[in-house]
Design an enzyme around this catalytic site. Structure first.
Site, PDB file in Angstrom:
ATOM      1  CG  ASP A  30      -6.511  32.593  26.401  1.00 53.66           C
ATOM      2  OD1 ASP A  30      -7.501  32.179  27.221  1.00 53.66           O
ATOM      3  OD2 ASP A  30      -6.979  33.292  25.747  1.00 53.66           O
ATOM      4  CB  ILE A  31      -7.091  32.319  20.998  1.00 57.92           C
ATOM      5  CG1 ILE A  31      -6.795  32.661  19.631  1.00 57.92           C
ATOM      6  CG2 ILE A  31      -8.374  33.302  21.458  1.00 57.92           C
ATOM      7  CD1 ILE A  31      -7.905  31.837  18.585  1.00 57.92           C
ATOM      8  CG  ASN A  87     -13.008  33.183  34.722  1.00 57.87           C
ATOM      9  OD1 ASN A  87     -12.643  33.562  35.986  1.00 57.87           O
ATOM     10  ND2 ASN A  87     -12.606  33.448  33.575  1.00 57.87           N
ATOM     11  N   GLY A  93     -17.555  35.034  35.062  1.00 59.74           N
ATOM     12  CA  GLY A  93     -16.911  35.403  33.432  1.00 59.74           C
ATOM     13  C   GLY A  93     -16.498  34.171  32.649  1.00 59.74           C
ATOM     14  CD  GLN A  94     -17.546  28.045  32.473  1.00 57.17           C
ATOM     15  OE1 GLN A  94     -18.456  28.242  33.757  1.00 57.17           O
ATOM     16  NE2 GLN A  94     -17.051  26.961  32.083  1.00 57.17           N
ATOM     17  CG  HIS A 100     -11.322  26.930  30.658  1.00 52.56           C
ATOM     18  ND1 HIS A 100     -12.539  26.947  30.347  1.00 52.56           N
ATOM     19  CD2 HIS A 100     -11.126  28.369  30.661  1.00 52.56           C
ATOM     20  CE1 HIS A 100     -13.270  28.074  30.271  1.00 52.56           C
ATOM     21  NE2 HIS A 100     -12.072  29.002  30.576  1.00 52.56           N
ATOM     22  CG  HIS A 102      -8.018  31.504  32.557  1.00 53.66           C
ATOM     23  ND1 HIS A 102      -8.064  32.107  31.345  1.00 53.66           N
ATOM     24  CD2 HIS A 102      -9.137  31.161  32.848  1.00 53.66           C
ATOM     25  CE1 HIS A 102      -9.357  32.138  30.940  1.00 53.66           C
ATOM     26  NE2 HIS A 102     -10.118  31.459  31.808  1.00 53.66           N
TER      27      HIS A 102
HETATM   28  P1  5GP Z   1     -13.563  31.926  30.208  1.00 55.44           P
HETATM   29  O1  5GP Z   1     -13.857  33.485  29.841  1.00 55.44           O
HETATM   30  O2  5GP Z   1     -14.534  30.859  29.721  1.00 55.44           O
HETATM   31  O3  5GP Z   1     -12.795  31.504  31.385  1.00 55.44           O
HETATM   32  O4  5GP Z   1     -12.102  31.656  29.237  1.00 55.44           O
HETATM   33  C1  5GP Z   1     -12.069  31.607  27.930  1.00 55.44           C
HETATM   34  C2  5GP Z   1     -10.765  31.501  27.367  1.00 55.44           C
HETATM   35  O5  5GP Z   1     -10.768  30.765  26.272  1.00 55.44           O
HETATM   36  C3  5GP Z   1     -10.522  33.073  26.863  1.00 55.44           C
HETATM   37  O6  5GP Z   1      -9.371  33.798  27.715  1.00 55.44           O
HETATM   38  C4  5GP Z   1     -10.434  33.033  25.486  1.00 55.44           C
HETATM   39  O7  5GP Z   1      -9.149  34.128  25.021  1.00 55.44           O
HETATM   40  C5  5GP Z   1      -9.867  31.453  25.005  1.00 55.44           C
HETATM   41  N1  5GP Z   1     -10.500  31.011  24.007  1.00 55.44           N
HETATM   42  C6  5GP Z   1     -11.647  31.087  23.437  1.00 55.44           C
HETATM   43  N2  5GP Z   1     -11.771  30.580  22.209  1.00 55.44           N
HETATM   44  C7  5GP Z   1     -10.413  29.943  21.958  1.00 55.44           C
HETATM   45  C8  5GP Z   1      -9.826  29.175  21.041  1.00 55.44           C
HETATM   46  O8  5GP Z   1     -10.559  28.745  19.797  1.00 55.44           O
HETATM   47  N3  5GP Z   1      -8.649  28.716  21.019  1.00 55.44           N
HETATM   48  C9  5GP Z   1      -7.736  29.229  22.070  1.00 55.44           C
HETATM   49  N4  5GP Z   1      -6.387  28.844  22.188  1.00 55.44           N
HETATM   50  N5  5GP Z   1      -8.418  29.911  23.136  1.00 55.44           N
HETATM   51  C10 5GP Z   1      -9.731  30.423  23.084  1.00 55.44           C
END
Ligand code: 5GP
Ligand code: ZN
Length: 114
Positions: A30-31, A87, A93-94, A100, A102
């Site tokens: 995760d970034i 999420n 919180g998606q 995906h 986590h």
């Molecule tokens: P969500 O909030 O949709 O469950 O999680 C999205 C996740 O994707 C977040 O934890 C965010 O840090 C990660 N993320 C968003 N954009 C990128 C990206 O371009 N590269 C990577 N490696 N992670 C990303």
């Protein structure tokens, strides 16, 4: 899907730190990590959210959990424990509309989440 950042990561158009890859699944760091180990595990197929999965996705979802187990072993969080989170939608919180999981570990995680 053209505008999807995770589809772009699958295609190599956006770089990522890969942890695992096979023909159906990709995993990368995760970034913006929320724990010492924070990995995302995604199907290569674009599925917008849990609400969109169908019977034909059952195999891939089951496969992802087996991949998570292997990743936990590889990253040495299997013994200490870890959390898998998906999420879904606005209240969930998606932020990225491509399914995906986590995988979080490497510290004691609080429960319940905020
Ligand atoms: P969500 O909030 O949709 O469950 O999680 C999205 C996740 O994707 C977040 O934890 C965010 O840090 C990660 N993320 C968003 N954009 C990128 C990206 O371009 N590269 C990577 N490696 N992670 C990303
Ligand atoms: Zn996508």
């Amino acid at each position: 899907m053209e505008d999807c950042i995770f589809c772009k990561i699958v295609k190599g158009e956006i770089p990522s730190k890969k942890v695992y890859e096979d023909d159906k699944v990709l995993s990368f760091e995760d970034i913006n990590p929320a724990a010492p180990t924070h990995i995302l595990v995604i199907p290569k197929k674009h599925i917008e959210s849990l609400n969109e999965i169908t019977d034909e996705d059952s195999e891939i979802i089951a496969h992802i959990f087996k991949v998570c187990k292997e990743i936990a072993k590889k990253l040495n969080i299997q013994e200490g424990g870890y959390r898998i989170v998906m999420n879904c939608g606005k209240d969930g919180g998606q932020e990225v509309p491509h399914i995906h999981f986590h995988m979080l570990g490497g510290r004691n995680l609080t429960w319940p989440p905020g």
